[in-house]
Design an enzyme around this catalytic site. Structure first.
Site, short mmCIF file in Angstrom:
data_model
loop_
_atom_site.label_atom_id
_atom_site.label_comp_id
_atom_site.label_asym_id
_atom_site.label_seq_id
_atom_site.Cartn_x
_atom_site.Cartn_y
_atom_site.Cartn_z
N LYS A 57 0.84 -1.21 0.00
CA LYS A 57 0.00 0.00 0.00
C LYS A 57 0.87 1.25 0.00
CE LYS A 57 -0.50 -0.23 5.01
NZ LYS A 57 -1.40 -0.08 6.13
N TYR A 60 14.94 30.43 9.49
CA TYR A 60 13.68 31.08 9.82
C TYR A 60 13.51 31.21 11.33
CZ TYR A 60 11.70 30.96 5.13
OH TYR A 60 11.44 31.18 3.81
#
Lengths: 380, 380
Positions: B48, B273
Site C-alpha cells: 500500500k 527562519y
C-alpha cells in the site's frame, strides 16, 4: 469529475478515498490581490515544490493569465519544468532557480533558458567565466545577498570580495538582486529592520538592478519592503501571511476524506494503534480513508478534527498510514454513512489550523499533500 | 545513473539536490527472511501507499521474483495498479484491497480482478448479492474481523448477525479471514493475547479459510500468531519490526542531500527562519537542498543529524521548504564542499532514528519521501 481510469469504465472520482479540490480562481485572485498591494513594484510568483504541492502544470498557466511574468523555482529540475511549460504556452516570462549554480548544473542553465540565482562568490565567478567563454554575451542571473538568514546568499565578506572585482558583475546580465527575510511573519521583530538595512546598504554599492526582498509575509510589512519586485509564495496558495490577524487571502485548497466505515461503540473500548484513545460512553466512530501516507500528519493523532454538516468531529486515536478515525457521536445516528465525505482541510478547518494543530505550519501541510488524492481543479 | 532529462543533454543525477537509493536486493532478502520465518504459513506482501513510497512498479516485480503470490493494497486505485502490473508480467498472484467494498467501488472489483476485503456486514451483503446476480459464481473476497483495533472490520455484533445468515458466506469465495493487531510492536502488551483469542474464537465459528493476523511486528510475536498467512509491510522496507531490539531486517533506503553552499561563521549569528538557532563560536554551516517539501519533516528542526566522512553533523535551525542547514564544524575546513552529498537516512542515520527524532515513526518518514529526489534503484 469525469475522469476515468485509462482503459476502464471505472470513474476515478467514485473510487477515490481522498479528494483534493483546488480553486484556481481563488489562486488567480490571490495573485491579483498581492500584485495590486505591491504596485508599482512588480510581483513574481514562487512555484517551488511543484507549486507548493498543487501542480506546476495547473498553477503556472493560471498565474500567467493573472499577470505573472517572473517565476521562482527551488530546484534546477523544477525550473526546467516551468520553463518548458511557459515555452509550450508561448508565454514570455523569466524563470529563476533559487538553488543556484550548484556544481553539475551549468549545462541546464546554459541550454534550457533557466536563470540561476547566484548564491556565493564561486557561483558568480563561474557564471562570469562562462559568460566570457560564450563570446562575451552576458548571461542572465540573479544575485542573492544574505542579510541574516545564513542559509543561502553571499555573506558580507564575500560581498566585499565581489565589490573589489567589478569585472565579474560587468560580465553578467544581472537582472535581480535579492535577499530573504527570516522573520517576516513577526512584524515587530527587529530582525526585519536589520535585514532591510543590510540589504539597502548592499544595493547602494552594487550595480543598479531590480531589488527584491519581500516574501509573502514581507509584503505585509509595508511599502518600504517592496523594493522593485515582491516574491510571494505561500500566500498565493491561501495560507495566512499575517499570523494572528484575519487571513487576507482566499482559500484555495479543500481536502475531503471518504468515510469507509461507521461503527457504533457501546462499551468502553480503545481505538487504533497503541490503543491511545479510549471511548468511554456509547457513540459512533467513522473511519476515513486518508492517513499519514497522504501527508495527513501523524502528529494530528488525538488532536485534529474534521468537519461535516456544520459540526466539528474530533480525531480520535492515532492517524494510521491509510486511515484516520473520527468521533462522529455529535451527529445524529445515520447522518453520516460509508461513502460520505468529511472536510479535513477547507473553509472550516483551515490549512493554518491543521498546521498549528500538527505542531507545524500550513506550508508543510500544503507541500506534503499526497499523491493518492483525486485532484479536482475548479475554475470559475 | 545515466538518466537524462527527455530531449536534453542534462543528466538528472547531476542536477538533483536529493538522491534516494533503493536497494532492491535488500528488499528481496527481507521478503525471503520473513517468508522463511513464517513457513509453513504463507507470506503476503503489503504494498500500500505506493509500496510505502518506494514505487509499486519497481517493488512488486522484485517481490514476485522473491516468491510473493499475494499482495495487499490500501486503496482501490492502488489495487488496480498492482493488478495491471502483475497481469503485464504474466504473474499469477492475488491482489486484495484493504479499504474494501466502499460505495462506488463495486465496478472496479468486478471488472479489474481486484479482490475486496469486506469490512462490514453491508459489504458482505452487497458482495453476496452481486455474486448471486452474476449467475451465482461465488465472487472472491477476504473477510476482516475486528479484534480490538476499532478501525475497520466486523465488530462482534455484526459477526453474530453474519453467522446467523450462513447463506451470505455460502454465496462467496471466501479466501482469507483476517484481523489486525494494534500493539504488535509491544510484545508484552496483553492486547496481543486478547486479539489472538478473539480472532481464534471467530475463526472457529466461520467457514474454513486461510487465516491471517500477523503484520510485520506480529510475525515476531511467535509462531502461534502466524496462522496460515502473514502480511508484512514495513519490515519488507527495512524498518525495525522489533523496537528496542536489534533490527533483523536489511536496510533498503538511503537518502542523501546535496550541499548547495558552505558558509563560515565567525561572529555569533542566528541561522534560518525565526532565528531559532544561534551559532556561538567560529564554525561552518552547510546548506543542503532537501527540505520539508521533500518529506524531510520540519519537526526535525534543531534535532536531526546528517552523516558524512564518519562524523555526525547536527541539524541547526529550522528545516525549511527546500533547504536544511547542518553544522559541519566537526569536519576539517574544505572537507565538504558544494556538490558533495551527505547521508540523511541510511546506514548511520536509520529510518527508525529519523522517525524517533521527528517525534513519529519510520513508517511516516518512508511514506512521506518526496517526489523531487533522483531515485536510484540498485539491484544485485
Amino acid at each position: 469529475m469525469a475522469d476515468h481510469v485509462p482503459g476502464s469504465k471505472v470513474d476515478v472520482s467514485s473510487i477515490a478515498c481522498g479528494r483534493l479540490t483546488i480553486n484556481l480562481s481563488a489562486l488567480a485572485e490571490n495573485y491579483r490581490l498581492l500584485a495590486a498591494k505591491v504596485a508599482p513594484a512588480a510581483c513574481a510568483a514562487v512555484v517551488k515544490a511543484d507549486a507548493y504541492g498543487l501542480g506546476i502544470e495547473k498553477v503556472v498557466p493560471v498565474l500567467v493569465q493573472a499577470g505573472a511574468r517572473l517565476f521562482f523555482a527551488a530546484l534546477p529540475e523544477e525550473g526546467r519544468k516551468v520553463r518548458r511549460l511557459l515555452d509550450a504556452m508561448g508565454a514570455s516570462a523569466d524563470v529563476y532557480v533559487l538553488a543556484g549554480l550548484v556544481p553539475g548544473t551549468a549545462a541546464l542553465y546554459l541550454d534550457e533558458g533557466v536563470i540561476p540565482v547566484l548564491n556565493d562568490l564561486a557561483q558568480v565567478e563561474n557564471w562570469a567565466r562562462l559568460s566570457t567563454e560564450r563570446n562575451g554575451t552576458p548571461l542572465p542571473c540573479a544575485l542573492h545577498i544574505d542579510s541574516g538568514m545564513n542559509r543561502l546568499g553571499l555573506d558580507s565578506e564575500e560581498l566585499e570580495r565581489l565589490l573589489s572585482q567589478p569585472q565579474l558583475l560587468a560580465a553578467l546580465d544581472l537582472r535581480v538582486i535579492m535577499s530573504h527575510l527570516c522573520s517576516a511573519d513577526e512584524p515587530d521583530n527587529s530582525l526585519n529592520d536589520e535585514q532591510h538595512t543590510l540589504f539597502s546598504r548592499a544595493l547602494s554599492r552594487l550595480p543598479k538592478s531590480a531589488a527584491s526582498l519581500a516574501n509573502s509575509s514581507g509584503i505585509f510589512l509595508g511599502q518600504r519592503f517592496h523594493f522593485d519586485l515582491a516574491r510571494p509564495g505561500i500566500a498565493l496558495y491561501g495560507c495566512n501571511p499575517t499570523p494572528g490577524k484575519p487571513n487576507p487571502m482566499h482559500q484555495v485548497v479543500t481536502l475531503e476524506g471518504k468515510i469507509l466505515q461507521v461503527r457504533g461503540i457501546d462499551a468502553p473500548q480503545s481505538v487504533g494503534y497503541g490503543a491511545t484513545y479510549r471511548v468511554t460512553g456509547p457513540g459512533r466512530i467513522a473511519t476515513v480513508g486518508v492517513g499519514y501516507a497522504d501527508g495527513y500528519l501523524r502528529s494530528l493523532s488525538n488532536k485534529g478534527r474534521a468537519f461535516a454538516q456544520g459540526v466539528a468531529l474530533p480525531l480520535v486515536g492515532r492517524v494510521s498510514m491509510d486511515l484516520t478515525t473520527f468521533d462522529i457521536s455529535a451527529l445524529a445516528e445515520g447522518s453520516l454513512k460509508p461513502g460520505d465525505w468529511v472536510e479535513l482541510i477547507g473553509e472550516n478547518v483551515t490549512l493554518d489550523e491543521v498546521g498549528h494543530t500538527a505542531g507545524t505550519i500550513g506550508y508543510e501541510i500544503l507541500t506534503d499533500l499526497g499523491r493518492r488524492y483525486h485532484r479536482v481543479y475548479e475554475d470559475a
